[in-house]
Write a protein that holds these residues in place. Structure first.
Motif, mmCIF file in Angstrom:
data_model
loop_
_atom_site.group_PDB
_atom_site.id
_atom_site.type_symbol
_atom_site.label_atom_id
_atom_site.label_comp_id
_atom_site.label_asym_id
_atom_site.label_seq_id
_atom_site.Cartn_x
_atom_site.Cartn_y
_atom_site.Cartn_z
ATOM 1 N N GLU A 238 -14.654 -9.952 -7.230
ATOM 2 C CA GLU A 238 -15.404 -10.364 -6.041
ATOM 3 C C GLU A 238 -14.606 -10.092 -4.772
ATOM 4 N N ILE A 239 -13.324 -10.426 -4.805
ATOM 5 C CA ILE A 239 -12.470 -10.235 -3.625
ATOM 6 C C ILE A 239 -12.362 -8.756 -3.261
ATOM 7 N N TYR A 240 -12.176 -7.922 -4.290
ATOM 8 C CA TYR A 240 -11.946 -6.504 -4.035
ATOM 9 C C TYR A 240 -13.229 -5.753 -3.704
ATOM 10 N N GLU A 241 -14.284 -6.036 -4.454
ATOM 11 C CA GLU A 241 -15.528 -5.282 -4.283
ATOM 12 C C GLU A 241 -16.411 -5.834 -3.172
ATOM 13 N N HIS A 242 -16.322 -7.128 -2.913
ATOM 14 C CA HIS A 242 -17.197 -7.746 -1.912
ATOM 15 C C HIS A 242 -16.392 -8.641 -0.972
ATOM 16 N N PRO A 243 -15.459 -8.066 -0.219
ATOM 17 C CA PRO A 243 -14.658 -8.881 0.703
ATOM 18 C C PRO A 243 -15.535 -9.540 1.758
ATOM 19 N N ALA A 244 -15.205 -10.787 2.078
ATOM 20 C CA ALA A 244 -16.021 -11.552 3.025
ATOM 21 C C ALA A 244 -15.750 -11.171 4.466
ATOM 22 N N THR A 245 -14.555 -10.665 4.763
ATOM 23 C CA THR A 245 -14.172 -10.338 6.138
ATOM 24 C C THR A 245 -13.383 -9.034 6.148
ATOM 25 N N PRO A 246 -13.261 -8.393 7.302
ATOM 26 C CA PRO A 246 -12.414 -7.196 7.395
ATOM 27 C C PRO A 246 -10.967 -7.481 7.007
ATOM 28 N N PHE A 247 -10.473 -8.687 7.318
ATOM 29 C CA PHE A 247 -9.100 -9.036 6.946
ATOM 30 C C PHE A 247 -8.926 -8.980 5.436
ATOM 31 N N VAL A 248 -9.843 -9.587 4.690
ATOM 32 C CA VAL A 248 -9.749 -9.570 3.228
ATOM 33 C C VAL A 248 -9.824 -8.142 2.713
ATOM 34 N N ALA A 249 -10.722 -7.354 3.265
ATOM 35 C CA ALA A 249 -10.880 -5.966 2.822
ATOM 36 C C ALA A 249 -9.604 -5.163 3.020
ATOM 37 N N SER A 250 -8.920 -5.374 4.140
ATOM 38 C CA SER A 250 -7.718 -4.594 4.435
ATOM 39 C C SER A 250 -6.471 -5.162 3.782
ATOM 40 N N PHE A 251 -6.445 -6.482 3.516
ATOM 41 C CA PHE A 251 -5.252 -7.085 2.911
ATOM 42 C C PHE A 251 -5.240 -6.903 1.405
ATOM 43 N N VAL A 252 -6.416 -6.966 0.790
ATOM 44 C CA VAL A 252 -6.510 -6.820 -0.668
ATOM 45 C C VAL A 252 -6.987 -5.409 -0.963
ATOM 46 N N GLY A 253 -6.052 -4.508 -1.104
ATOM 47 C CA GLY A 253 -6.397 -3.111 -1.323
ATOM 48 C C GLY A 253 -6.294 -2.314 -0.034
ATOM 49 N N ARG A 254 -6.221 -1.009 -0.171
ATOM 50 C CA ARG A 254 -6.147 -0.134 0.998
ATOM 51 C C ARG A 254 -7.558 0.214 1.463
ATOM 52 N N THR A 255 -7.737 0.358 2.766
ATOM 53 C CA THR A 255 -9.059 0.646 3.309
ATOM 54 C C THR A 255 -8.976 1.640 4.454
#
Length: 372
Positions: A238-255
């Motif tokens: 859920e965290i990786y595929e559906h991040p709730a915020t841009p911060f989560v998307a960029s902190f958990v995995g490269r974007t």
């Protein structure tokens, strides 16, 4: 042979209470005039491993220290099962702690280090001997029981610290960045071993880390923290595929991140080119994000399959990083990184060449322009 905690649930407890083992209710911490953790609420289920993940200063270690009883929360309630432990001292909380520094006694042998907690609890010597032997076999260190910590490798010292925490059969295991002092190969090995031990013993565990790989590979659920707040709490998927915020998307995995716009008609565009995305989109200026390993690098006029996005750009850089090649492509005012596995037969475009970057519509993440 594994250590197992003999627990019997109170008959008056509901199934829900039994499921939620560690519960934090509106827990906060104030240092001076600063609210380091304004208000934090979450429930850790019995037998699961939960990571507190975030950058330095986000409040994850402070939260762990409040759970352990090393510092008292300024407000809120911490409970284990149906027991309020908010004001209990450390030694009454029935928790095992594994620290970053290992904290082994240098003058004691391995077996003496592991036995220390049992001796402090007044356990009979015969039982101590059996439990220490079992714990050391569990971490595959029975043959080193008479050695001093200085004669052990970093990974072996970490396993002694883990055995010392587990031998007292705690209700909850707390791990504070226990792998940060190990080299990359040892970290990989210890990740597997700690997770295996936790699953076999069925112990509830809380793991503090700033390493996204540790959190994703070891834990059942992840608490992503930022500035004393929970940004998102969910499974690794859920965290990786559906991040709730841009911060989560960029902190958990490269974007990758692009500036874009969603028109009132619902059309999504970036760099003057239309894009595809799934789900409802916020109208106005947006941030568009996608994972580098899900972006393909194509020739400028190469066919793009239906349901895929395509942006034209210019190749500005190529970096060889062993198992990956990273290609940088300038698209308008933004730059997109493409990651692809290294293959001896793969021919890359020349620097400065016009190329197309492509990815599936379902891999497009869209956030409102002001979201962080």
């Amino acid at each position: 042979m594994m250590l197992e905690r003999n627990m019997t649930a109170s008959p008056s407890r509901t199934a829900k209470v039994a499921e939620d083992h560690l519960v934090l209710s509106e827990v906060g911490m104030t240092f001076g005039t600063a609210d380091v953790i304004p208000s934090l609420s979450l429930a850790v289920r019995r037998g699961e491993m939960v990571a507190f993940l975030g950058p330095s200063g986000c409040g994850k270690t402070t939260t762990l220290r409040m759970i352990a009883g090393l510092i008292a929360p300024s407000r809120g309630r911490i409970s284990v099962g149906w027991r309020d432990i908010t004001r209990l001292p450390v030694h009454e909380r029935d928790m095992g702690l594994v620290f970053q520094s290992y904290a082994l006694f240098p003058h004691m042998t391995v077996s003496q280090n592991v036995a220390f907690g049992l001796e402090m609890r007044g356990i009979a010597k015969r039982e101590i001997r059996v439990r220490v032997e079992t714990a050391l076999e569990m971490v595959q260190l029975g043959h080193l029981s008479d050695r001093k910590p200085r004669a052990l490798s970093g990974g072996q010292q970490q396993r002694v610290a883990l055995a010392r925490a587990l031998v007292v059969e705690p209700s909850i295991l707390l791990l504070d960045e226990p792998l940060s002092n190990l080299d990359a190969k040892l970290r990989d090995e210890m990740r597997v071993q700690i997770r295996s031990l936790q699953q076999q013993s069925g112990i509830t565990a809380v793991f503090v880390t700033h390493d996204q790989v540790e959190a994703l590979s070891m834990c059942d659920r992840i608490v992503v923290m930022r500035g004393g707040h929970i940004e998102q709490f969910g499974t690794p998927g859920e965290i990786y595929e559906h991040p709730a915020t841009p911060f989560v998307a960029s902190f958990v995995g490269r974007t990758n991140r692009l500036s874009g716009v969603v028109e009132p008609s619902g059309r999504l565009a970036a760099a003057g080119q239309g894009l595809l995305a799934e789900g409802a989109l916020p109208v106005g200026q947006v941030q568009i994000m996608m994972r580098p390993h899900r972006v393909a690098l194509l020739a400028a006029h190469e066919h793009v399959p239906p349901g895929h996005n395509a942006l034209r750009g210019r190749l500005t850089g190529i970096t060889f990083v062993g198992d990956l090649i990273q290609a940088n492509v300038r698209v308008g005012e933004d730059e997109i990184t493409v990651e692809q596995p290294t293959r001896r037969s793969t021919a890359l475009p020349l620097m400065g060449a016009e190329v197309t970057v492509s990815w599936e519509a379902g891999d497009t993440m869209v956030f409102a322009g002001g979201a962080t």
